[in-house]
Design an enzyme around this catalytic site. Structure first.
Site, mmCIF file in Angstrom:
data_model
loop_
_atom_site.group_PDB
_atom_site.id
_atom_site.type_symbol
_atom_site.label_atom_id
_atom_site.label_comp_id
_atom_site.label_asym_id
_atom_site.label_seq_id
_atom_site.Cartn_x
_atom_site.Cartn_y
_atom_site.Cartn_z
ATOM 1 N N ARG A 59 0.849 -1.199 0.000
ATOM 2 C CA ARG A 59 0.000 0.000 0.000
ATOM 3 C C ARG A 59 0.879 1.242 0.000
ATOM 4 O O ARG A 59 1.445 1.621 1.022
ATOM 5 C CB ARG A 59 -0.902 0.007 1.236
ATOM 6 C CG ARG A 59 -1.942 -1.097 1.244
ATOM 7 C CD ARG A 59 -2.880 -0.913 2.429
ATOM 8 N NE ARG A 59 -3.925 -1.917 2.448
ATOM 9 C CZ ARG A 59 -4.949 -1.901 3.297
ATOM 10 N NH1 ARG A 59 -5.035 -0.930 4.211
ATOM 11 N NH2 ARG A 59 -5.873 -2.838 3.256
ATOM 12 N N ASP A 108 1.922 5.200 -0.110
ATOM 13 C CA ASP A 108 1.384 6.417 0.494
ATOM 14 C C ASP A 108 1.016 7.437 -0.570
ATOM 15 O O ASP A 108 1.361 7.292 -1.752
ATOM 16 C CB ASP A 108 2.414 7.035 1.447
ATOM 17 C CG ASP A 108 2.641 6.191 2.692
ATOM 18 O OD1 ASP A 108 1.740 5.416 3.058
ATOM 19 O OD2 ASP A 108 3.719 6.318 3.297
ATOM 20 N N TYR A 131 12.184 -0.885 -4.343
ATOM 21 C CA TYR A 131 11.848 0.524 -4.521
ATOM 22 C C TYR A 131 13.041 1.280 -5.076
ATOM 23 O O TYR A 131 14.201 0.885 -4.870
ATOM 24 C CB TYR A 131 11.463 1.160 -3.183
ATOM 25 C CG TYR A 131 10.070 0.831 -2.691
ATOM 26 C CD1 TYR A 131 8.993 1.665 -2.979
ATOM 27 C CD2 TYR A 131 9.843 -0.311 -1.929
ATOM 28 C CE1 TYR A 131 7.721 1.365 -2.509
ATOM 29 C CE2 TYR A 131 8.578 -0.615 -1.457
ATOM 30 C CZ TYR A 131 7.517 0.232 -1.752
ATOM 31 O OH TYR A 131 6.254 -0.067 -1.293
ATOM 32 N N ARG A 135 11.239 5.904 2.868
ATOM 33 C CA ARG A 135 11.479 7.344 2.845
ATOM 34 C C ARG A 135 12.284 7.798 4.065
ATOM 35 O O ARG A 135 13.059 8.748 3.986
ATOM 36 C CB ARG A 135 10.148 8.086 2.760
ATOM 37 C CG ARG A 135 9.452 7.903 1.411
ATOM 38 C CD ARG A 135 7.993 8.287 1.476
ATOM 39 N NE ARG A 135 7.838 9.647 1.945
ATOM 40 C CZ ARG A 135 6.701 10.126 2.455
ATOM 41 N NH1 ARG A 135 5.650 9.324 2.591
ATOM 42 N NH2 ARG A 135 6.621 11.377 2.847
#
Length: 282
Positions: free
Chosen positions: A61, A63, A122, A209
């Site tokens: 999921r 952001d 990522y 992040r």
């Protein structure tokens, strides 16, 4: 992925969807009342085309503002889909330009987009150009117009690899573990563009992040490599870690095991993970 014959359960057939989207104008993946989300847009379009309500299960999921070029979801469709490739073309007419389903394939019922995943990959893009991000990449590239020490950034990133409690880098969610195995965290440079490559079996909320934000602080000379690795000893979210902006992050790939190993992987993923001899980090 290996081809799989349709597998039925009470008239339903499970399908894997490969998905890409520009997250700029979405309030994240998950459905939220009154907000435009990736899941909401996709479920509405697929339900309309198939003329039956559907519910997607996603690998990760993302952001608000986070992008994906390699997102994966699964859906159970009553009666199946006779021509998945034709559905891909039909959805292209129903979906807005910032989200696309690029492939649909029948999979075994044991395939679970979330729990079957072995690892997620990522990328995070940063530009150090003094003029900022190129206009055509401004939606997926963060401008850091400073000199960054790539060698110390790599050292700080490599110090975080392995199985650890990443509580200092995660926003807490009730009942969720913060123990993760960080399998890759390194940086490449192409001109003014620095790209972080981050892979793990799974990530907790805001982890990628936060990792990037911590290492950027090292690259700017505001923190040391030792400070970064020292964060692994903390058991609560660290206020010293700044979360990097969402728009630099993209989910680029999700890996899955062979079909015969899906059930075992699902069971292993559902187990609460703990560090050997220590707290699980829940």
């Amino acid at each position: 992925m290996e081809p799989a014959a349709p597998t039925r359960d009470g008239g339903f057939v499970r399908f894997r969807l490969d998905i890409t989207y520009d997250g700029t104008d979405f309030s994240g993946w998950a459905r939220q009342p009154g907000l435009r989300t990736v899941c909401g847009v996709l479920e509405d379009a697929i339900s309309t085309v198939l003329r039956q309500p559907v519910q997607l299960t996603v690998a990760g999921r993302t952001d608000a503002g986070v992008h994906a070029s390699g997102q994966v979801a699964h859906v159970d469709v009553e009666g199946g889909i006779e021509e998945p490739d034709r559905l891909v073309r039909r959805l292209a007419r129903f979906l807005p330009p910032d989200v696309r389903v690029t492939a649909i394939a029948a999979v075994p019922l044991e395939f679970d987009a979330r729990f079957s995943a072995i690892r997620r990959h990522y990328e995070y893009r940063v530009t150090t150009a003094r003029y900022g991000a190129e206009p055509l990449r401004a939606r997926d590239t963060v401008s850091v117009p400073k000199v960054l020490d790539l060698d110390t950034m790599r050292a700080a990133s490599h110090a975080l690899l392995g199985l650890h409690d990443f509580a200092a880098f995660c926003r807490r969610r009730e009942g969720a573990t913060t123990v993760r195995e960080l399998q890759r965290f390194d940086w490449t440079r192409e001109g003014d563009i620095l790209t972080a490559h981050v892979s793990a079996d799974a990530f907790c909320w805001s982890m990628v992040r936060s990792l990037v934000g911590a290492v950027l602080a090292v690259g700017e000379g505001r923190r040391t490599v030792e400070w970064t690795s020292g964060l692994l000893r903390e058991r609560e979210r660290s206020s010293a870690v700044l979360v990097a902006p969402a728009h630099g992050l993209s989910l680029v790939r999700v890996d899955y095991p062979a079909n015969e190993d899906l059930a075992a992987r699902n069971a292993a993923t559902r187990e609460v993970r703990a560090l050997p001899g220590g707290c699980c980090g829940d």
